[in-house]
Enzyme design. Structure first.
Site, PDB file in Angstrom:
ATOM      1  N   SER A 156     -33.007 -31.089  18.400  1.00 17.19           N
ATOM      2  CA  SER A 156     -33.517 -30.103  19.351  1.00 17.19           C
ATOM      3  C   SER A 156     -32.512 -28.975  19.472  1.00 17.19           C
ATOM      4  CB  SER A 156     -33.728 -30.741  20.726  1.00 17.19           C
ATOM      5  OG  SER A 156     -33.933 -29.765  21.736  1.00 17.19           O
ATOM      6  N   TYR A 184     -30.202 -35.784  27.369  1.00 16.67           N
ATOM      7  CA  TYR A 184     -30.979 -35.316  26.211  1.00 16.67           C
ATOM      8  C   TYR A 184     -30.094 -34.554  25.230  1.00 16.67           C
ATOM      9  CZ  TYR A 184     -34.964 -33.324  23.676  1.00 16.67           C
ATOM     10  OH  TYR A 184     -35.880 -32.967  22.703  1.00 16.67           O
TER      11      TYR A 184
END
Length: 253
Positions: free
Chosen positions: A151, A163
């Site tokens: 990401s 994350y």
């Protein structure tokens, strides 16, 4: 690698980017092993792949459980007789600030469970699936490709300690595996998507979407098929290994 008749496993393949990549690859003649936790989503994705022109089978699996992952990849080999690719796509979000402060006092902290659940799925799951896929490829004499989906947040995004850390870890595994597995004819690459159109963004108000896209140099969010085409490019170019491809419209955090 030719996609026609290649067997490619996709974690999180029942929905979102996983399904988009599966349908795209199916249209190129690939045979898909779709891995997810939701049977209904898996069935829908498998049918879509078949309509797109490829074969697909489904596997219900929790990627955080070693025994589940081992059994799933053994089943894939039994069903297809080969394994040529893995897209490590499964991931979750549990966003939050590490500490939330009000009136000079910490009133809330990121819970350990928020941290651990994301690390378990996004990083440990990638490790387990990558290990099992490479084991099966080597034992069966299959040359192959592993793609880790990271990401833009791998660079560090506010409110995403868990994350961001998981996706940075996923990215770091790419050159490690590329170096370790090259001798067996296995390549490893990564894709780092930026802001992509999803079911979640489809339900957002236009003004909110406009604010989100304002900072993207291309002034729009990416489409799932643009991530899928990047995956296909990686599979088909046999000299790509050990690198990340950022598909983010030039957005940088």
């Amino acid at each position: 690698m030719k996609l026609q008749d290649s067997v490619i496993a996709i974690t999180g393949g029942g929905q979102g980017l996983g399904r988009a990549m599966a349908e795209y690859l199916a249209a190129k003649g690939a045979r898909l092993a779709l891995i997810d936790l939701i049977p209904e989503k898996l069935d829908e994705a498998a049918e879509a792949c078949k309509q797109a022109g490829g074969d697909a089978r489904t596997y219900e699996c929790n990627v955080t459980r070693e025994s589940d992952v081992e059994a799933t990849f053994e089943a894939i080999m039994k069903d297809f007789g080969q394994l040529n690719g893995l897209i490590n796509n499964a991931g979750i979000l549990r966003d939050g600030l590490i500490v939330k402060v009000k009136d000079g006092k910490v009133e809330k902290r990121m819970e350990l469970s928020q941290w651990q659940s994301v690390i378990d799925v996004n990083l440990t799951g990638v490790f387990l699936c990558g290990r099992e896929a490479s084991t099966q490829m080597i034992n069966n004499g299959d040359q192959g490709v592993i793609i880790n989906v990271a990401s833009l947040s791998r660079a560090g995004n506010m409110g995403q300690s868990n994350y961001s850390a998981s996706k940075a870890g996923v990215s770091a595994l790419v050159p490690v595996w590329a170096k370790e597995l090259a001798r067996y004819g296995i390549r490893c690459m990564g894709i780092a998507p930026g802001m992509i159109e999803t079911e979640m963004t489809d339900s957002m108000k236009p003004e909110a979407l406009e604010r989100m896209t304002a900072g993207i140099p291309l002034k729009r969010m990416g489409k799932p098929e643009e991530i899928a085409s990047a995956a296909a490019f990686i599979f088909e170019n046999d000299y790509l290994s050990g690198r990340m491809i950022e598909v983010d419209g030039a957005l940088r955090l």
